[in-house]
Design an enzyme around this catalytic site. Structure first.
Site, PDB file in Angstrom:
ATOM      1  N   ASP A 148       0.835  -1.190   0.000  1.00 30.89           N
ATOM      2  CA  ASP A 148       0.000   0.000   0.000  1.00 30.89           C
ATOM      3  C   ASP A 148       0.877   1.250   0.000  1.00 30.89           C
ATOM      4  O   ASP A 148       1.859   1.350   0.740  1.00 30.89           O
ATOM      5  CB  ASP A 148      -0.891  -0.024   1.250  1.00 30.89           C
ATOM      6  CG  ASP A 148      -1.833   1.152   1.319  1.00 30.89           C
ATOM      7  OD1 ASP A 148      -2.730   1.246   0.466  1.00 30.89           O
ATOM      8  OD2 ASP A 148      -1.671   1.979   2.236  1.00 30.89           O
ATOM      9  N   GLU A 172       1.695  -0.384  -5.033  1.00 31.10           N
ATOM     10  CA  GLU A 172       0.784   0.717  -5.340  1.00 31.10           C
ATOM     11  C   GLU A 172       1.686   1.929  -5.472  1.00 31.10           C
ATOM     12  O   GLU A 172       2.090   2.546  -4.480  1.00 31.10           O
ATOM     13  CB  GLU A 172      -0.239   0.911  -4.230  1.00 31.10           C
ATOM     14  CG  GLU A 172      -1.259   1.998  -4.561  1.00 31.10           C
ATOM     15  CD  GLU A 172      -2.222   2.282  -3.425  1.00 31.10           C
ATOM     16  OE1 GLU A 172      -3.402   2.562  -3.703  1.00 31.10           O
ATOM     17  OE2 GLU A 172      -1.795   2.244  -2.250  1.00 31.10           O
TER      18      GLU A 172
END
Length: 807
Positions: free
Chosen positions: A433, A489
């Protein structure tokens, strides 16, 4: 009795303000209250070396007097002995500095934790039953001489650890402006703890309705064994994956799931065969590390329930599986949660499904300077977090703090954690993330600290992007981790956007946000995107080919947990986040969505038909694009969140997979998704290891070999040679006008329709077992005889070659 807090051999007169209460407490020991005492003659005999407090006894010099009181006069010596201390439950030894965490060995448990700035450390042992009331069973003071090696505090204990948890107290400066938050009153979670226990049930408040109930760590045991039944990594080539992003609790929490343990790892196990039917061979689990779902707990007057941290992007401990995602809860001090997570991985592997974890190493649950002291902040704040010169927290994560990922100790921590999940928990990979934060320089960046020498012209400040980040370098070249799936990401909340440019060492993939944005724009009919859409279909070579990467380095997605669902993407032009209680101010404003003519679920029949057509277009695009397709949970049956594109706080039907709705749609969109996914797996050409060239792929327009890349083009078609299927013809008409296309000439063969997104189910996919298949094909015979095919507006098709018996 509470003894006076004073140094050894110092007259008690210096403690006068506290004596009144102390004298009251002495009544039981003396048999009568001490009414008058010569305070200057009270001496403390023994200083408790651990706590620095008077502990063993008190000598009182006083004179006898009338009325039962003590008055000036003849000296009388009274010795008050402290009750003998309880025998220790453990044998205590110096211990070992490595490995970090709590480790079973040699008939005991070794505890080791690093804190270079702490002045003292205490190991706290807590019985599971005492945790809710914050009672500590035993405290082991760690000597800075015998229990410290370098910056590592350590101790080895032997004894009975049954139902025993642990934590640490650290003392040192509490000076936020210098980056220190030491507070010896706080019991801290060990960063290397393998399970964290707070409460057994999801959403349960602590005593006195606490939202942050006390937490402690599991003590491991040599008897903690798990039967993997010979489980081994599946090691699927990444190009063959079809990923399913899912939420463990949300997947089976709704009553319609019919599972025995809804909302748990075991609940997911009961639905793995469903995922297999859909064609999924890899699940990407939204955060399953220990977090506090009560972090945002507050009454939501809009829905009449309570806001939760449902998504879980706020980690408390990175080694521990989320305890309240297990049916066992806090039983066995968290070991049950570990075993249930392992069981999920094992059962997924049995069905040919890999498991990827969504990991959040960009920040933690401790927030900014106003956040709680739970673990990292109290252990060594200046090491674990990215700080400004005056102690302020950098906030590249948008969540209050930023993990100091490229600090030597922190990057080793992250590496150890990832290795643990691969070797001990058997996971197959990770999605990082806000991974761009992992490429930023650490606080007080010093090239000599990383490379062993200074770098000329190196003027990097805290948070500057690094071309060769030490953490990414270590992960990429680690002999264990380089074989795992590594997905970034590739952006963060500080404006660093690295899609196509993330440091990769040839093995990192990326969530392709540009794919999502381009595909949404083209399919909803926005002009000027035909060329960019074609790049997406080829695996985005414009982003990945020059850097030496492959199509499978692109993780293609149209929808994910953050944003509109697929059904909402074609139902709403605007976000509808009122249920979040933030006046619709939260969430993304630019969704590249189109409601197909009417806002909301209540719409005309023609609008609803167009919406289903668009959903089929998006799904077909995912499955015929080079790269790795990712589906978001529930999109395969058309799950709606009512237009809410930021459902982070809802532990309710908004985020729950609706198994009842899936059954209603099983003969419609779900069938389509299953068949298209199966078709992708059958085709050799839809998961290429290299970008397609002109030898394999040809572009077409309304006429063969004449593609239109102009700003006004809304039509893209191609043929693709496939060693299994022969040849595919795929076309997308994103115009509001229908068109009759001319198909490429293939002597001795004729084109036969397989998929037409404009057709109602079951004729949207003409599978071999469809009873009316031949009749449906014959309806287009007069077009196909002329090598033509009619396409409605906003539609997509796949045609296959078959032998022309009439030729």
């Amino acid at each position: 009795m509470e003894l006076l807090h004073c140094p050894s051999a110092i007259p008690v007169r210096n403690c006068t303000p506290k004596f009144t209460n102390a004298s009251k407490n002495c009544a039981n020991l003396f048999g009568k209250r001490l009414n008058s005492v010569n305070l200057g003659s009270i001496l403390v005999k023994i200083l408790d070396k651990n706590a620095g407090r008077c502990s063993s006894g008190v000598v009182v010099n006083a004179r006898s007097g009338d009325g039962g009181g003590l008055e000036t006069g003849a000296d009388t010596a009274i010795v008050v002995e402290k009750p003998p201390a309880k025998p220790s439950l453990f044998e205590v030894f110096d211990g070992y500095p490595l490995p970090f965490g709590a480790t079973s060995r040699d008939g005991g448990v070794n505890f080791a934790v690093a804190s270079g700035s702490a002045t003292s450390a205490t190991l706290c042992l807590i019985r599971l039953s005492d945790l809710p009331e914050k009672r500590v069973t035993e405290q082991i003071f760690l000597s800075p001489i015998t229990n410290r090696t370098g910056d590592v505090w350590h101790v080895f204990l032997k004894g009975d650890f049954q139902d025993m948890l642990y934590g640490y107290r650290f003392d040192g400066k509490f000076s936020p402006q210098e980056g220190h938050y030491f507070d010896s009153s706080q019991i801290l979670v060990d960063p290397y703890a393998k399970a964290v226990v707070s409460r057994g049930d999801y959403g349960a408040l602590g005593l006195e309705d606490e939202c942050w109930p006390p937490m402690a760590c599991m003590v491991p045991s040599l008897t903690d064994k798990f039967d993997w039944e010979g489980d081994l990594p599946l090691k699927f080539p990444q190009r063959d994956l079809v990923i399913y992003e899912m939420h463990v609790r949300g997947f089976t929490r709704h009553e319609s799931s019919g599972t025995e343990f809804p909302g748990t790892y075991l609940g997911v196990i009961g639905k793995l065969d469903y995922l297999k039917e859909l064609g999924i061979n890899c699940i990407e689990l939204m955060p399953c590390h220990e977090f506090n779902e009560l972090e945002y707990y507050s009454h939501n007057s809009i829905l009449g329930d309570y806001k939760m941290n449902f998504w879980g992007y706020s980690t408390v401990n990175f080694f521990s599986p989320m305890t309240r995602y297990s049916s066992a809860g806090a039983l066995n001090c968290g070991l049950g949660a570990i075993d249930e997570f392992k069981c999920l991985v094992k059962e997924a592997h049995k069905r040919g499904i890999e498991v990827i974890m969504d990991v959040v190493f960009n920040h933690s649950a401790e927030g900014n300077e106003n956040g709680p002291i739970l673990s990292f902040r109290g252990v060594d704040n200046s090491v674990f977090y990215m700080l400004a010169p005056k102690g302020e927290f950098y906030n590249y994560s948008g969540c209050g703090n930023t993990f100091n990922c490229n600090h030597p100790l922190v990057r080793q921590f992250i590496l150890d954690c990832l290795r643990y999940w691969v070797t001990e928990m058997h996971v197959d990979g990770f999605r990082f993330d806000l991974a761009s934060i992992l490429t930023r320089s650490s606080s007080l960046w010093d090239a000599a600290n990383v490379y062993g020498k200074s770098v000329e012209g190196d003027t990097l400040t805290t948070g500057s992007p690094l071309s060769s980040p030490p953490l990414i370098d270590m992960i990429s070249n680690d002999p264990i981790l380089r074989g795992a799936k590594l997905i970034a990401e590739a952006w963060d909340c500080g404006g660093l956007y690295q899609v196509g440019k993330f440091p990769h060492w040839g093995i990192w993939s990326e969530w392709n946000g540009k794919y999502r944005d381009t595909v949404r724009q083209f399919i909803k009919g926005t002009g000027g995107f035909a060329g960019a859409f074609a790049e997406c279909l080829c695996g985005s070579p414009n982003l990945y080919q020059e850097g030496g990467r492959k199509p499978w380095n692109s993780i293609n997605f149209v929808c994910a947990h953050d944003g509109f669902t697929l059904a909402d993407l074609v139902t709403y032009n605007n976000k509808h986040n009122t249920a979040n209680g933030e006046d619709n101010k939260d969430g993304e404003n630019h969704n590249n969505s189109w409601n197909c003519g009417q806002e909301g679920e209540f719409a005309s029949i023609s609008v609803k038909k167009l919406r289903k057509r668009q959903m089929r277009n998006f799904f077909l695009c995912l499955m015929v694009s080079q790269g790795v397709p990712m589906i978001y949970m529930g999109d395969e049956y058309g799950h709606t969140k009512g237009g809410n594109n930021n459902t982070y706080c809802h532990d309710n039907y908004i985020n729950y997979f609706r198994w009842d709705k899936k059954e209603e749609s099983s003969s419609d969109f779900f069938r389509f998704c299953c068949l298209v996914t199966k078709f992708r797996h059958e085709c050799e050409s839809l998961g290429l290891n290299n970008f397609p060239t002109a030898e394999r792929l040809q572009w077409h327009g309304h006429a063969p070999g004449l593609p239109d890349w102009s700003e006004t083009s809304r039509f893209v078609a191609f043929t693709l040679t496939d060693s299994v299927k022969g040849e595919l013809y795929v076309a997308f008409n994103a115009s509001h006008l229908p068109v009759t296309i001319a198909l490429p000439e293939r002597p001795g063969y004729r084109w036969e329709p397989l998929v037409d997104a404009a057709k109602p189910a079951p004729f949207d996919f003409l599978s071999n077992d469809l009873p009316e298949r031949e009749t449906a094909i014959q309806q287009y015979a007069h077009f196909l005889d002329s090598n033509l095919y009619p396409m409605l507006s906003y539609s997509s098709v796949i045609l296959l070659l078959s032998s022309d018996d009439s030729a």
